[in-house]
Design a protein around this motif. Structure first.
Motif, PDB file in Angstrom:
ATOM      1  N   ARG A  84     -37.881  26.538 -18.470  1.00 28.71           N
ATOM      2  CA  ARG A  84     -37.526  26.747 -19.865  1.00 28.71           C
ATOM      3  C   ARG A  84     -38.580  26.179 -20.809  1.00 28.71           C
ATOM      4  N   VAL A  85     -39.280  25.140 -20.360  1.00 34.68           N
ATOM      5  CA  VAL A  85     -40.410  24.630 -21.141  1.00 34.68           C
ATOM      6  C   VAL A  85     -41.623  25.532 -20.943  1.00 34.68           C
ATOM      7  N   TYR A  86     -41.855  25.941 -19.683  1.00 26.04           N
ATOM      8  CA  TYR A  86     -43.027  26.752 -19.372  1.00 26.04           C
ATOM      9  C   TYR A  86     -43.017  28.086 -20.102  1.00 26.04           C
ATOM     10  N   VAL A  87     -41.830  28.736 -20.197  1.00 29.28           N
ATOM     11  CA  VAL A  87     -41.798  30.039 -20.870  1.00 29.28           C
ATOM     12  C   VAL A  87     -41.780  29.894 -22.382  1.00 29.28           C
ATOM     13  N   GLY A  88     -41.669  28.671 -22.873  1.00 30.67           N
ATOM     14  CA  GLY A  88     -41.845  28.431 -24.298  1.00 30.67           C
ATOM     15  C   GLY A  88     -40.613  28.514 -25.157  1.00 30.67           C
ATOM     16  N   VAL A  89     -39.419  28.344 -24.568  1.00 35.60           N
ATOM     17  CA  VAL A  89     -38.205  28.474 -25.382  1.00 35.60           C
ATOM     18  C   VAL A  89     -37.498  27.148 -25.614  1.00 35.60           C
ATOM     19  N   HIS A  90     -37.980  26.064 -24.984  1.00 37.30           N
ATOM     20  CA  HIS A  90     -37.350  24.759 -25.156  1.00 37.30           C
ATOM     21  C   HIS A  90     -38.391  23.652 -25.126  1.00 37.30           C
ATOM     22  N   TYR A  91     -38.149  22.632 -25.931  1.00 36.28           N
ATOM     23  CA  TYR A  91     -38.918  21.400 -25.835  1.00 36.28           C
ATOM     24  C   TYR A  91     -38.413  20.585 -24.637  1.00 36.28           C
ATOM     25  N   PRO A  92     -39.224  19.682 -24.105  1.00 32.78           N
ATOM     26  CA  PRO A  92     -38.770  18.841 -22.991  1.00 32.78           C
ATOM     27  C   PRO A  92     -37.474  18.085 -23.294  1.00 32.78           C
ATOM     28  N   ALA A  93     -37.320  17.608 -24.533  1.00 30.11           N
ATOM     29  CA  ALA A  93     -36.103  16.880 -24.881  1.00 30.11           C
ATOM     30  C   ALA A  93     -34.876  17.774 -24.767  1.00 30.11           C
ATOM     31  N   ASP A  94     -35.036  19.064 -25.146  1.00 31.63           N
ATOM     32  CA  ASP A  94     -33.914  20.003 -25.000  1.00 31.63           C
ATOM     33  C   ASP A  94     -33.458  20.080 -23.548  1.00 31.63           C
ATOM     34  N   VAL A  95     -34.438  20.139 -22.644  1.00 25.29           N
ATOM     35  CA  VAL A  95     -34.139  20.268 -21.218  1.00 25.29           C
ATOM     36  C   VAL A  95     -33.508  18.987 -20.675  1.00 25.29           C
ATOM     37  N   LEU A  96     -34.051  17.832 -21.063  1.00 20.69           N
ATOM     38  CA  LEU A  96     -33.508  16.561 -20.562  1.00 20.69           C
ATOM     39  C   LEU A  96     -32.064  16.353 -21.020  1.00 20.69           C
TER      40      LEU A  96
END
Length: 487
Positions: free
Chosen positions: A143-155
Motif C-alpha cells: 500500500r505504500v509502494y503503490v502510492g496510496v498510503h503513508y507508512p503511518a497509515d499502514v502501521l
C-alpha cells in the motif's frame, strides 16, 4: 509539520519511488488481489477445506477479525480522520493502480484487514498463521509502494487489525491447548487390538468409509459396524451395546456429539465402557474429555485406562409423558431449540454453516420469549442453558469444561421481563459483557425442574432438537459413564 510527520513523508517518498527488481509486478497485483478482502476470503476457504478442524476454526476467527477490522477502519476511523492521499509535487503517486481509491488515506483498510486476518488465524493455529503472516505483511507494504498510503497509515491499520483479532476473544473465547481437566479414574477392561470392542461408525457425521477403514487398521481385533445413510443409528447402537456387554468388552462410537450422546445412554444402560473416536463435524465432548485423535483412544483401550464422566438426563415428571433423553454437553430451551429446528430445515439446501447464520437472523427477529416455572418460580425467558458440568468462561460463549464428574448442572438464563431485554442481551453478547448484564443469571444446581412449558415449546440437547414435555426434570444419571482416555 511535526518531525514524525516529516519522517513519515520521507519514508513514503523513498519506498514509493523505489523500483526494486521483481517487485514492480508482484506488489501491485497483490494489492489489487486484496481489494474487498477477496484474497483473505479465498484464503479462508482454502484453510477451512485443507486444515481440518484447526483450519476451520482458524478460518472462522480470521474472517470474524477481518469483518470487525474492516468495519472499524473503513466506516468509522476513515471518516473521522479524513487524511488526503499521498502526493509528490502535487501529483498522486498511485499510478501503479488501475483505479486509485478516493477515500481517506488514514488508516489503511487493506493493512487493517491483512493484520486482522493473519492474527485471527494465528490465534487458533500458529502453524497456519506463520504461512499467512508473510503474505499479510506484503499486502501492508504494497500500500505504500503503490502510492496510496503513508507508512503511518499502514502501521495504524495493522494495529487496528491486531486489536480487532484480539477483541474476538470477548465474544468467542479460544479453547486453551490444555484445559487442565480434573477427573477420577474408572475401571475398564484392557482390550489389546480392540478384542471385545464393538464400534459403530456414523457415516453421516464424518468421513464414513474412510473412518471405518482407519479403525479396522488401528484395531484389527475389533468389530466395526457402519451406519449407512438409510440405516437406523439407534437400532445399530442397541445391537452393538448388547454384543459388547455379552463379550465383556466395550462399546465404541465414531461420530459427532449427537452420535456420542446416543452411544453414551446405551453404554450406561448396559454397564459397558465407551470408546469415543472423534469423527464428526463438531466433537465438543471429545475435546473436553481430552480425546483429540483416534490414536489417543486406541492407546487407552489397549491399556484399559478410563475416567468417570457424568451423564445428564431429561425426564418427564408428574403427569407429563414422553421418553427420557440424555446429554453429555448441553441442554437448552428458548431461542436455541428454535435455531436448531430452523437450521435443520435449511441445511439440506444451503449447507450447515450458511443455514446457521440465516436461521440465527430469523430467530432473533421473530423469536418470542417463553413462560416457564423454574423450581416452582415463574420466569419469562429468552433462553435457558444447562451444561453437563461447569463451562468456562462465564457469559454467552462457554467454550470448555475442566471437570466432567462434579454432579452439578451449569444453569444460565437470559431474562425477557426487563425493558429492551433482547437488545440488551445482543449488545452485551457482542461486547463480551453478558456476565455483568442485568438480563443474565447463572447458578450451579444438582437438578432443575421446569414446568408449564406448553405444547409449542421445544428443547435442544447436544445439537439435536425435540419436543419438550410440559413438566420435566433435568438431573444426572445415578451411574457415571466410563470413557476410555489416556490419563
Amino acid at each position: 509539520m511535526s518531525a514524525l510527520g516529516r519522517l513519515d513523508r520521507q519514508i513514503f517518498a523513498r519506498v514509493a519511488a523505489a523500483e526494486p527488481p521483481g517487485v514492480q509486478a508482484v506488489l501491485p497485483r497483490l494489492s489489487r488481489a486484496a481489494n474487498h478482502s477477496r484474497l483473505w476470503l479465498a484464503s479462508a476457504g482454502a484453510i477451512a477445506a485443507l486444515g481440518g478442524r484447526p483450519g476451520r476454526r482458524a478460518a472462522a476467527r480470521g474472517v470474524a477479525a477481518l469483518a470487525l477490522a474492516s468495519l472499524t477502519s473503513n466506516v468509522f476511523v476513515k471518516y473521522a480522520a479524513r487524511r488526503e492521499r499521498p502526493l509528490i509535487d502535487g501529483v498522486p503517486l498511485a499510478r501503479r493502480l488501475a483505479s486509485p481509491p478516493r477515500s481517506s488515506s488514514f488508516p489503511s483498510g487493506h493493512a487493517a484487514s491483512a493484520a486482522a486476518f493473519a492474527t485471527g488465524v494465528a490465534l487458533e493455529s500458529g502453524r497456519i498463521g506463520a504461512t499467512v503472516a508473510p503474505v499479510a505483511a506484503a499486502v501492508a507494504a504494497s500500500r505504500v509502494y503503490v502510492g496510496v498510503h503513508y507508512p503511518a497509515d499502514v502501521l495504524v491499520g495493522c494495529a487496528l487489525g491486531v486489536g480487532a483479532a484480539l477483541i474476538t476473544h470477548r465474544w468467542w473465547p479460544r479453547r486453551p491447548a490444555d484445559t487442565g481437566l480434573r477427573h477420577h479414574s474408572a475401571a475398564a477392561p484392557a482390550l489389546p487390538g480392540g478384542a471385545g470392542l464393538v464400534v459403530v461408525v456414523n457415516e453421516s457425521a464424518g468421513q464414513g468409509g474412510s473412518d471405518a477403514a482407519r479403525l479396522r487398521e488401528l484395531l484389527p481385533e475389533a468389530e466395526v459396524r457402519e451406519r449407512t445413510e438409510d440405516g437406523d443409528l439407534l437400532e445399530l447402537l442397541d445391537e452393538a451395546a448388547a454384543l459388547a456387554a455379552e463379550r465383556g468388552g466395550a462399546l465404541g462410537i465414531c461420530g459427532g456429539d449427537g452420535s456420542v450422546n446416543a452411544a453414551a445412554a446405551r453404554a450406561v444402560a448396559r454397564r459397558v465402557p465407551l470408546a469415543v473416536f472423534p469423527g464428526g463435524t463438531l466433537n465438543h465432548f471429545a475435546l473436553d474429555t481430552g480425546i483429540d485423535s483416534f490414536e489417543n483412544t486406541v492407546e487407552a483401550v489397549a491399556e484399559g485406562r478410563a475416567i468417570a464422566v457424568d451423564l445428564a438426563r431429561v425426564r418427564p415428571v408428574g403427569r407429563a409423558t414422553g421418553p427420557t433423553t440424555h446429554f453429555v454437553n448441553t441442554f437448552s430451551i428458548g431461542l436455541y431449540p428454535e435455531l436448531v429446528r430452523a437450521r435443520e430445515a435449511l441445511e439440506g439446501r444451503i449447507g450447515k454453516w450458511p443455514s446457521a447464520v440465516v436461521s440465527l437472523a430469523r430467530v432473533l427477529r421473530t423469536g418470542r420469549p417463553i413462560e416457564v416455572e423454574i423450581n416452582g418460580r415463574p420466569q419469562r425467558l429468552w433462553l435457558l442453558f444447562a451444561g453437563n458440568g461447569l463451562y468456562s468462561p462465564e457469559g454467552f460463549a462457554p467454550a470448555h469444561r475442566t471437570q466432567l464428574d462434579d454432579g452439578l448442572l451449569d444453569v444460565r438464563t437470559v431474562r425477557a421481563d426487563r425493558r429492551l431485554a433482547r437488545t440488551r442481551v445482543v449488545l452485551a453478547a457482542l461486547t463480551g459483557t453478558l456476565g455483568n448484564s442485568g438480563v443474565y443469571a447463572a447458578a450451579r444446581l444438582p437438578r432443575l425442574r421446569l414446568s408449564g412449558l406448553g405444547e409449542d415449546n421445544a428443547l435442544a440437547y447436544d445439537g439435536e432438537a425435540g419436543p419438550a414435555p410440559d413438566d420435566l426434570l433435568v438431573d444426572k444419571h445415578p451411574r457415571p459413564l466410563t470413557v476410555y482416555r489416556r490419563r
